[in-house]
Design a protein around this motif. Structure first.
Motif, short mmCIF file in Angstrom:
data_model
loop_
_atom_site.label_atom_id
_atom_site.label_comp_id
_atom_site.label_asym_id
_atom_site.label_seq_id
_atom_site.Cartn_x
_atom_site.Cartn_y
_atom_site.Cartn_z
N UNK A 55 0.86 -1.19 0.00
CA UNK A 55 0.00 0.00 0.00
C UNK A 55 0.89 1.23 0.00
N UNK A 56 0.44 2.34 -0.61
CA UNK A 56 1.28 3.55 -0.72
C UNK A 56 1.29 4.37 0.57
N UNK A 57 1.68 3.73 1.65
CA UNK A 57 1.70 4.40 2.95
C UNK A 57 2.98 4.03 3.68
N UNK A 58 3.36 4.85 4.65
CA UNK A 58 4.58 4.60 5.42
C UNK A 58 4.34 4.96 6.88
N UNK A 59 4.95 4.18 7.76
CA UNK A 59 4.95 4.45 9.20
C UNK A 59 6.36 4.87 9.59
N UNK A 125 0.99 9.24 3.84
CA UNK A 125 1.23 8.75 2.48
C UNK A 125 2.73 8.64 2.24
N UNK A 126 3.16 7.59 1.56
CA UNK A 126 4.59 7.30 1.45
C UNK A 126 5.39 8.46 0.88
N UNK A 127 4.81 9.22 -0.06
CA UNK A 127 5.58 10.30 -0.67
C UNK A 127 5.78 11.49 0.28
N UNK A 128 5.08 11.46 1.43
CA UNK A 128 5.24 12.51 2.43
C UNK A 128 6.25 12.15 3.52
N UNK A 227 8.60 2.08 0.84
CA UNK A 227 9.78 2.92 0.88
C UNK A 227 10.98 2.17 0.29
N UNK A 228 11.99 2.93 -0.09
CA UNK A 228 13.26 2.38 -0.52
C UNK A 228 14.27 2.58 0.61
N UNK A 229 14.94 1.51 1.02
CA UNK A 229 15.80 1.56 2.20
C UNK A 229 16.94 2.56 2.04
N UNK A 230 17.58 2.59 0.88
CA UNK A 230 18.70 3.51 0.70
C UNK A 230 18.23 4.96 0.70
N UNK A 231 17.04 5.22 0.17
CA UNK A 231 16.51 6.58 0.21
C UNK A 231 16.20 7.00 1.65
N UNK A 232 15.64 6.07 2.43
CA UNK A 232 15.37 6.38 3.84
C UNK A 232 16.68 6.67 4.57
N UNK A 233 17.71 5.91 4.28
CA UNK A 233 19.00 6.16 4.92
C UNK A 233 19.50 7.57 4.58
N UNK A 392 -0.13 -13.16 11.05
CA UNK A 392 -1.13 -12.11 10.96
C UNK A 392 -0.57 -10.73 11.29
N UNK A 393 0.42 -10.70 12.21
CA UNK A 393 1.00 -9.41 12.61
C UNK A 393 1.62 -8.70 11.43
N UNK A 394 2.08 -9.44 10.44
CA UNK A 394 2.75 -8.83 9.30
C UNK A 394 1.77 -8.20 8.32
N UNK A 395 0.48 -8.38 8.56
CA UNK A 395 -0.51 -7.70 7.73
C UNK A 395 -0.51 -6.21 7.99
N UNK A 396 0.04 -5.77 9.08
CA UNK A 396 0.03 -4.36 9.47
C UNK A 396 1.43 -3.80 9.44
#
Length: 474
Positions: A55-59, A125-128, A227-233, A392-396
């Motif tokens: 999904x296009x979301x990020x925590x 939203x992931x782009x934010x 997300x992309x891991x290297x971009x987050x870094x 099931x935990x990995x659904x979130x």
């Protein structure tokens, strides 16, 4: 789900709610490991990234390895109070601006405090994501606020204590239970703080706690989602990298002395029903590989708790609730934390039954397992349900981020859930019977009994129902 939550929630889950009826996956199939990218910035900040493209979301979460256990006597409640004050501003953000900006990004946010850690999170939203990382880094590095904001927020926290604890008979009982069970360890103090400490709290107390513990070398950023891991870094280096590492206060050992006999307390509160809570000191789980004897015992205690109360129709329900000795009964192995472990049994006597009778019934269930053990089918059901909860935990993506962050706080591998799931499969019926025999004597037991008192006029929050607040006390 009612009983099988992510592993670190399972450790101390006194269950309530609707039962899960989804089919559990086979234990033979194994749970698919979640890929985690981990980086360490030059200032010591840990960055954990869990890509999930569904999904296009990020925590985005910021975890601090500091909580109520890092307070000192006379200053209880500081960790939680400071959590509130992080929402009150920085050099660039006036009070309330952080939350307004997150909302404008289409996001949700909150925070939580426990004995072991403090955490802050946003889901956007992931782009934010880079914008919310910049916001969190700003208040983390430059938290500041006028004294009048502290004075106002302190009244909010006092009211939170009144509503969640003082107007909640069972919460009062649990507060008194921990205060009695522990004599030397700071787990004896409530997370929200004693009211007298709140009344004496000053703005500079919170500022001092912030300077002591809010350092990048005492923190981790966890990002999960699209997300992309290297971009987050790269973003983490940009926004969090400029913070300077600082020396942390020395953490003195605060070893709990051996308990030399049973402790009993009665708690009188306005309530409709009595309530009983029994707590034993037990080993805590510190490692998930090359486990010590204490670690293996802690793991077996987790399984014991699940045998008692880990699924619909488990032993406490069959033997206590269905026989009308109790209206409710539960267990919890509180063995995952930075401090000492505890095993709890709780219950509400049914109409016509006494707290003493329920206490005897709860203890009899442990004695039954110590004497007769558990059967293979019962143990297999627990293991299967446990694995189902892990899947099931990995659904979130929020659940993924929470698990990774809590693992980091406890000094465990980020994927400790997978490693512990493997270890659970090796727990035998003999292991469960062994811990039932060894850790439940009277000398290590603390019993708290709620004695109902007449209600005088209008009352606050109903027993067992927490009032809504802006932030969370775990």
């Amino acid at each position: 789900m009612k009983h099988f939550l992510p592993l670190f929630c399972l450790a101390f889950s006194l269950h309530a709610g609707a039962a899960d009826t989804s089919p559990a996956p086979s234990v033979d199939g194994g749970a698919t490991s979640q890929k985690v990218e981990q980086f360490t910035l030059d200032n010591g900040l840990q960055v954990l990234v869990l890509p999930d493209r569904r999904a296009p979301t990020a925590v985005h979460m910021l975890w601090l390895r500091t909580g109520a256990m890092d307070e000192v006597d006379g200053r209880s409640g500081l960790a939680h109070m400071l959590e509130h004050m992080l929402f009150k501003g920085s050099k660039a953000l006036p009070p309330g601006e952080f939350s307004r900006r997150v909302a404008a990004l289409g996001g949700q946010e909150n925070a939580f405090t426990s004995r072991d850690y403090t955490g802050y999170y946003q889901q956007v939203p992931a782009h934010r994501l880079p914008e919310v990382m910049q916001l969190e880094a700003e208040r983390f590095a430059h938290n500041q606020w006028p004294d009048e904001e502290f004075v106002k927020e302190l009244e909010v926290v006092k009211e939170e204590r009144r509503m969640r604890t003082e107007d909640n008979p069972r919460a009062m009982l649990m507060e008194q239970l921990y205060a009695t069970m522990f004599s030397a360890h700071p787990y004896r103090r409530p997370i929200v703080g004693w009211m007298s400490d709140l009344q004496a709290m000053r703005p500079d107390d919170a500022r001092s706690f912030y300077r002591d513990w809010y350092a990048p070398n005492n923190a981790a950023v966890v990002v999960a989602g699209d997300v992309d891991a290297q971009q987050v870094k790269t973003w983490a280096q940009q926004y969090y990298g400029p913070m300077a590492a600082r020396a942390l206060p020395e953490r003195k050992p605060r070893t709990e002395p051996q308990q030399l006999g049973i402790k009993r307390i009665s708690v009188k509160q306005p309530a409709e029903q009595a309530y009983v809570a029994l707590a034993w000191k037990v080993p805590a789980l510190r490692r998930v590989t090359d486990m010590t004897a204490d670690d293996k015992d802690a793991l077996a205690l987790l399984v014991l708790s699940a045998v008692l109360d880990g699924y619909d129709g488990a032993r406490l329900e069959r033997h206590l609730v269905q026989t009308r000795l109790a209206d409710s009964a539960g267990s919890g192995a509180d063995v995952l934390g930075r401090g000492p472990g505890a095993f709890l049994l709780i219950g509400t006597p049914a109409k016509g039954q006494t707290p003493a009778a329920l206490e005897a019934g709860l203890r009899a269930e442990i004695e039954r397992i110590a004497r007769d053990g558990v059967d293979a089918a019962e143990l297999q059901r627990v293991k299967t349900q446990w694995q189902a909860g892990q899947v099931y935990a990995r659904d979130s993506i929020m659940g993924q981020a929470q698990n990774a962050g809590s693992n980091w706080v406890l000094g465990l591998p980020v994927q400790a859930d997978d490693l512990l799931l493997e270890q659970v499969q090796s727990v035998t019926a003999a292991d469960v019977q062994s811990v039932a025999r060894r850790f439940f004597g009277e000398d290590g037991l603390t019993v708290a009994t709620l004695i109902p008192q007449p209600r005088a006029g209008a009352h606050g929050a109903a027993a067992g129902v927490p009032s809504p607040v802006s932030h969370e006390v775990k």
